[in-house]
Design a protein around this motif. Structure first.
Motif, PDB file in Angstrom:
ATOM      1  N   ARG A   1      32.562  93.059-119.903  1.00 41.08           N
ATOM      2  CA  ARG A   1      32.680  93.469-121.310  1.00 41.08           C
ATOM      3  C   ARG A   1      33.814  94.452-121.523  1.00 41.08           C
ATOM      4  N   SER A   2      34.229  95.123-120.459  1.00 40.72           N
ATOM      5  CA  SER A   2      35.371  96.035-120.537  1.00 40.72           C
ATOM      6  C   SER A   2      35.998  96.143-119.150  1.00 40.72           C
ATOM      7  N   LYS A   3      37.190  96.715-119.123  1.00 41.25           N
ATOM      8  CA  LYS A   3      37.892  96.927-117.864  1.00 41.25           C
ATOM      9  C   LYS A   3      38.049  98.422-117.653  1.00 41.25           C
ATOM     10  N   PRO A   4      37.976  98.850-116.402  1.00 45.57           N
ATOM     11  CA  PRO A   4      38.055 100.289-116.126  1.00 45.57           C
ATOM     12  C   PRO A   4      39.454 100.856-116.373  1.00 45.57           C
ATOM     13  N   LYS A   5      39.473 102.081-116.869  1.00 40.33           N
ATOM     14  CA  LYS A   5      40.733 102.805-117.027  1.00 40.33           C
ATOM     15  C   LYS A   5      41.073 103.468-115.698  1.00 40.33           C
ATOM     16  N   VAL A   6      42.346 103.721-115.517  1.00 39.37           N
ATOM     17  CA  VAL A   6      42.831 104.258-114.248  1.00 39.37           C
ATOM     18  C   VAL A   6      42.154 105.575-113.890  1.00 39.37           C
ATOM     19  N   ASP A   7      41.947 106.457-114.866  1.00 43.08           N
ATOM     20  CA  ASP A   7      41.339 107.757-114.548  1.00 43.08           C
ATOM     21  C   ASP A   7      39.937 107.606-113.968  1.00 43.08           C
ATOM     22  N   LYS A   8      39.197 106.627-114.446  1.00 35.68           N
ATOM     23  CA  LYS A   8      37.845 106.406-113.923  1.00 35.68           C
ATOM     24  C   LYS A   8      37.901 105.785-112.524  1.00 35.68           C
ATOM     25  N   LEU A   9      38.848 104.893-112.325  1.00 34.76           N
ATOM     26  CA  LEU A   9      39.011 104.314-110.988  1.00 34.76           C
ATOM     27  C   LEU A   9      39.388 105.383-109.970  1.00 34.76           C
ATOM     28  N   VAL A  10      40.218 106.320-110.379  1.00 35.26           N
ATOM     29  CA  VAL A  10      40.620 107.422-109.492  1.00 35.26           C
ATOM     30  C   VAL A  10      39.391 108.263-109.122  1.00 35.26           C
ATOM     31  N   LYS A  11      38.541 108.555-110.106  1.00 36.66           N
ATOM     32  CA  LYS A  11      37.317 109.325-109.831  1.00 36.66           C
ATOM     33  C   LYS A  11      36.437 108.616-108.812  1.00 36.66           C
TER      34      LYS A  11
END
Length: 60
Positions: free
Chosen positions: A37-47
């Motif tokens: 339903r959505s794709k992760p943003k880079v900041d969340k992937l980094v976390k």
């Protein structure tokens, strides 16, 4: 992305719930990624990468 995430969790014996609590990323957000339903943003992937102690590329 979610398949890589799920595999890393299995290897490390961590639940999505724990990732949510430790990173502040909501369970709803993780579920949205899982179901496309959505794709992760880079900041969340980094976390997540930092929490799992893996390079960001492992999630991508």
């Amino acid at each position: 992305m979610y398949d890589n995430f799920r595999q890393l969790l299995a290897v490390k014996g961590i639940t999505p719930y724990k990732v949510s609590k430790e990173t502040g990323i909501s369970q709803v957000t993780l579920s949205d990624w899982k179901h496309g339903r959505s794709k992760p943003k880079v900041d969340k992937l980094v976390k997540i990468a930092k929490f799992l102690n893996v390079p960001l590329e492992k999630l991508l």
